[in-house]
Design an enzyme around this catalytic site. Structure first.
Site, short mmCIF file in Angstrom:
data_model
loop_
_atom_site.label_atom_id
_atom_site.label_comp_id
_atom_site.label_asym_id
_atom_site.label_seq_id
_atom_site.Cartn_x
_atom_site.Cartn_y
_atom_site.Cartn_z
N ASP A 1 0.95 10.46 3.86
CA ASP A 1 1.64 11.30 4.83
C ASP A 1 0.72 12.40 5.35
OD1 ASP A 1 3.72 12.08 6.35
OD2 ASP A 1 4.82 13.12 4.77
N CYS B 1 19.65 45.93 7.42
CA CYS B 1 18.73 45.63 6.33
C CYS B 1 19.41 45.80 4.97
CB CYS B 1 17.49 46.54 6.42
SG CYS B 1 16.35 46.30 5.05
N CYS C 1 13.48 44.16 9.98
CA CYS C 1 13.94 45.52 9.71
C CYS C 1 12.88 46.44 10.32
CB CYS C 1 14.04 45.75 8.20
SG CYS C 1 14.15 47.50 7.82
N TYR D 1 -6.92 2.24 5.54
CA TYR D 1 -6.02 1.12 5.28
C TYR D 1 -6.13 -0.01 6.29
CZ TYR D 1 -3.38 3.96 8.56
OH TYR D 1 -3.01 4.70 9.63
N LYS E 1 2.02 4.65 1.60
CA LYS E 1 2.03 5.19 2.97
C LYS E 1 1.69 6.67 2.86
CE LYS E 1 4.77 5.12 7.18
NZ LYS E 1 4.76 6.53 7.49
N CYS F 1 11.35 51.53 4.15
CA CYS F 1 12.11 50.43 3.55
C CYS F 1 11.31 49.95 2.32
CB CYS F 1 12.28 49.34 4.59
SG CYS F 1 13.16 47.91 4.01
N GLU G 1 0.85 -1.20 0.00
CA GLU G 1 0.00 0.00 0.00
C GLU G 1 0.87 1.24 0.00
OE1 GLU G 1 -2.24 -0.22 3.62
OE2 GLU G 1 -3.03 -2.19 3.09
N CYS H 1 17.51 48.92 3.10
CA CYS H 1 17.50 50.31 3.54
C CYS H 1 18.61 50.62 4.55
CB CYS H 1 16.14 50.69 4.12
SG CYS H 1 15.84 49.94 5.73
N LYS I 1 10.47 3.46 3.61
CA LYS I 1 10.38 4.92 3.46
C LYS I 1 11.14 5.37 2.22
CE LYS I 1 9.63 7.47 6.84
NZ LYS I 1 8.80 8.10 7.80
S1 IVH Z 1 -0.69 0.44 8.74
C1 IVH Z 1 -0.01 -1.49 12.80
N1 IVH Z 1 -0.95 1.49 6.33
O1 IVH Z 1 1.94 5.45 8.90
C2 IVH Z 1 0.09 -0.81 11.51
N2 IVH Z 1 -0.19 2.90 8.08
O2 IVH Z 1 3.65 4.04 11.63
C3 IVH Z 1 -0.73 0.37 11.40
N3 IVH Z 1 0.16 5.23 7.42
O3 IVH Z 1 0.93 6.92 11.52
C4 IVH Z 1 -0.44 1.24 10.28
N4 IVH Z 1 -0.43 4.99 5.31
O4 IVH Z 1 -1.14 6.44 10.11
C5 IVH Z 1 -0.60 1.72 7.61
N5 IVH Z 1 -1.28 2.29 4.18
C6 IVH Z 1 -0.94 2.50 5.46
C7 IVH Z 1 -0.54 3.79 5.90
C8 IVH Z 1 -0.16 3.92 7.24
C9 IVH Z 1 -0.01 5.85 6.24
C10 IVH Z 1 0.65 5.89 8.65
C11 IVH Z 1 -0.12 5.54 9.90
C12 IVH Z 1 0.91 5.63 11.00
C13 IVH Z 1 2.19 5.41 10.29
C14 IVH Z 1 2.75 4.02 10.62
#
Ligand code: IVH
Length: 674
Positions: A115, A404, A422, A223, A113, A428, A111, A407, A310
């Site tokens: 942010d 500055c 400033c 998720y 992740k 200015c 999946e 000026c 990551k």
């Molecule tokens: S699973 C026990 N799936 O990433 C596992 N987390 O440390 C629970 N996050 O703050 C998380 N996308 O909110 C999972 N597809 C995804 C995610 C996801 C973002 C975030 C989650 C958490 C951090 C995981």
């Protein structure tokens, strides 16, 4: 069930469905106008029939301006985090660990992740009951009212196949487009910018006022599904079911049966994610079978059945040529690094932010240094370090300037603030031009047609040196300026003339007093009613106004006690700008409500709850938090809670609408104007 109630339920059902089609499926089946029409219909019926109130009605998406602090709630299942990996090798290790432990075939789910900020939603009998933030993983904040404003989150589930009680987890995100717009608006209002969508999301979800959250257009991806009676025994199938219930589940989720497929997914999304509408910072890899997940179990902090990979923040090394300093409209000085052009995330980077003096000092930079430039979730690339091994021939040490660059004034550093300023705000050039740009901006005087370039020209030619000079401009002067025809010139003069009708609170905002944004200007105007009264106020009296702290009070006080500003305001007054609150907004003052106790409940159209509370106090009444036999009146707005309503009726307390309350004040005949 009577006809009206049936009609209300039918409209709610229709609107939930249209909402889902529009926001989750991106496939609307009716036009925006038709949607608004149905929504307005429902709003009107709910207003007439508060007995059919439902906290999950589609009308609740607009939020309310009641300000409650959040209640802490324990999570039924702790919200764990994931162990992070950064290389293909670590993903391979994870895969091998899993295969050794379970010793049977297994599938993985990959999946994106997302942010943003994680959220846990609890549904009971198909209705959203509670939304809780992650908090410390054990306990989080109940942010249900804020979450209800997110249109991709179902308030009522689709179909009837869902478990009676379950939890879904996901990530609330702010799409890039919304983030860019929000920062643009904040820049215009001289408010600090959010560094990335993640910070903007968590800041938004913790706002006290849900109607502000509603305006930020957050989104959410889900998720995980948790509970005792889940529909399927695999994670992937549960996600598919969740999508059927109405949740937004990413269509980019993929079931994989080999390490190779997982690595390909990572490789693909490392590039493709840049085209997504929301920020992602990695990939999550999960064992698909729930039985296998249970078998693998958890460590203290994270599950053994999942890891996060990551994405590398994109980095480049380049040469630092110099540092220049930009001066903003309030005099804040921003250091900017000038670099040898370098390719980073598909764009050529020549400049990077150095934020402030202490960041420069901690980096210990020299001209000619090889510096690392990164573009993470941030919009502006930043310098994260120096390659000390590459330091052979170095130039002079970078030291934050003391004067500055525009000026020559000596810079000041306010206690507790990272920025240098400033102080020469009236002479200015970038500050003068910035103040004019702010004065004419949409939310201030809204002088359409006066863009940055025109202001620059007007300033260069000595036609406008302060905002009051705008009122001496003629259409002839404007039309001879480069690129401005006669028609545009006339339009600008007309727009300038129109500013004389603009209400006091916006004029106050337009002055561009440091830390006085739109809301603060409104609060000041409502509390003091005129610029003269604000000027007479002591710092203490200013601080007494709701939402105004020491820092703002000090800034307002200094601005209004400066001779030049007093002259400017006098000039603007002479030109006919509004420096007192309009009659209809003048708060009433009396003792007419002496001894009377009030409860405010629901949402209002004419006043905010704070304004109503001020009115009660200004007229001798007392505000009480909850309904009891002590209470004389309830000022009841839309969507007053049914429990409160029932209690009020039982205790025989008089309910007043907003209009009835105002009539009560106005008929008092002891109205005093400040
Ligand atoms: S699973 C026990 N799936 O990433 C596992 N987390 O440390 C629970 N996050 O703050 C998380 N996308 O909110 C999972 N597809 C995804 C995610 C996801 C973002 C975030 C989650 C958490 C951090 C995981």
């Amino acid at each position: 069930m009577n006809e009206i109630h049936q009609k209300i339920l039918h409209l709610r059902k229709q609107l939930h469905q249209y909402n889902y089609e529009y926001y989750v499926l991106s496939q609307p089946t009716i036009s925006d106008i038709e949607f608004d029409f149905l929504l307005k219909n429902l709003q009107a019926l709910e207003e007439l029939h508060p007995e059919y109130y439902d906290s999950n009605s589609p009308t609740q998406r607009v939020g309310s301006d009641s300000t409650t602090s959040f209640v802490q709630v324990s999570h039924q299942y702790p919200m764990l985090s994931l162990s992070n990996t950064y290389s293909e090798g670590e993903v391979r290790d994870f895969y091998e660990r899993v295969s050794k432990s379970i010793d049977e075939p297994f599938e993985l789910v990959c999946e994106l992740k997302f942010d943003g900020t994680s959220i846990s939603l609890i549904y009971e009998n198909g209705v959203l009951k509670q939304a809780i933030t992650r908090g410390d993983g054990e306990k989080g904040d109940d942010v249900t009212n804020n979450v209800k404003t997110i249109r991709t989150i179902p308030l009522v589930l689709h179909g009837n196949q869902y478990p009676a009680f379950f939890e879904v987890r996901g990530e609330i995100v702010m799409p890039w487009e919304v983030f860019d717009m929000l920062n643009k608006e904040r820049e215009e209002q001289d408010e600090p910018l959010f560094a990335n969508p993640r910070n903007a999301t968590s800041g938004t979800i913790k706002l006290q006022n849900s109607s502000l959250v509603a305006k930020r257009n957050l989104d959410a991806y889900f998720y995980a599904v948790l509970g005792n009676n889940l529909p399927a025994n695999t994670h992937y199938d549960n996600l598919l079911r969740a999508r059927e219930y109405g949740f937004k589940v990413s269509t980019n989720t993929k079931k994989c049966s080999s390490l190779q497929e997982v690595l390909e997914y990572i490789e693909y999304w490392d590039i493709a994610r840049k085209q997504l509408p929301v920020a992602t910072d990695g990939i999550v890899i999960k064992v698909n079978s729930l039985t296998q997940q249970r078998f693998l179990g958890l460590t203290a902090k994270s599950p053994r059945w999942a890891i996060a990979y990551k994405f590398q923040a994109e980095k480049a090394v380049t040469r630092l040529n110099s540092v220049s300093y930009q001066v903003g409209r309030t005099g804040a000085v921003t250091p900017v690094a000038n670099l040898d052009p370098v390719l980073l995330s598909g764009t050529i980077v020549k400049r990077a932010s150095l934020h402030n003096a202490s960041i420069i000092a901690s980096l210990d930079l020299y001209v000619g240094d090889s510096v690392f430039v990164e573009k993470g979730g941030e919009i502006i690339p930043k310098i994260t370090g120096v390659d000390l091994d590459a330091r052979i021939l170095i130039g002079s040490k970078i030291q934050f300037i003391t004067h500055c660059p525009e000026c020559g004034s000596k810079l000041v550093n306010l206690p507790g603030e990272a920025a240098h300023y400033c102080p020469n705000e009236d002479d200015c050039p970038p500050q003068i031009k910035g103040k004019i740009e702010h004065f004419v901006s949409r939310k201030a005087m809204n002088i359409d047609g006066l863009g940055k370039e025109t202001i620059d020209l007007l300033y260069q030619q000595g036609l406008v040196k302060k905002v009051s000079d705008l009122y001496d401009l003629s259409a002839e002067q404007l039309s001879v300026l480069e690129r401005l025809g006669e028609k545009s010139a006339n339009n600008i003069i007309e727009a300038i003339e129109h500013t004389k009708q603009i209400p006091f609170e916006r004029v106050l905002f337009a002055l561009g007093i440091r830390f006085v944004g739109e809301t603060v200007a409104k609060k000041l105007a409502m509390a003091f009613h005129s610029i003269d009264k604000i000027q007479e106020a002591s710092i203490q009296e200013l601080v007494e106004v709701d939402e105004i702290g020491e820092r703002i009070a000090q800034s307002v006080y200094e601005y209004l006690h400066n001779n030049k500003h007093q002259q400017l305001i006098q000039k603007l007054k002479d030109y006919g700008l509004q420096f007192t609150l309009a009659e209809d907004k003048l708060a009433l003052k009396s003792t007419i409500l002496a001894g009377k106790k009030f409860v405010i409940s629901g949402t209002f159209s004419q006043f905010s709850r704070d304004e109503l509370k001020d009115l009660i106090e200004n007229n001798g009444g007392k505000n009480i938090g909850s309904v009891s036999s002590q209470v004389d009146f309830i000022v009841a707005g839309d969507n007053m809670g049914p429990a409160k309503l029932a209690k009020a009726q039982k205790l025989n307390i008089t309910l007043l609408t907003e209009q009835e309350f105002m009539a009560m004040l106005e008929n008092g005949k002891t109205i005093l104007k400040k």
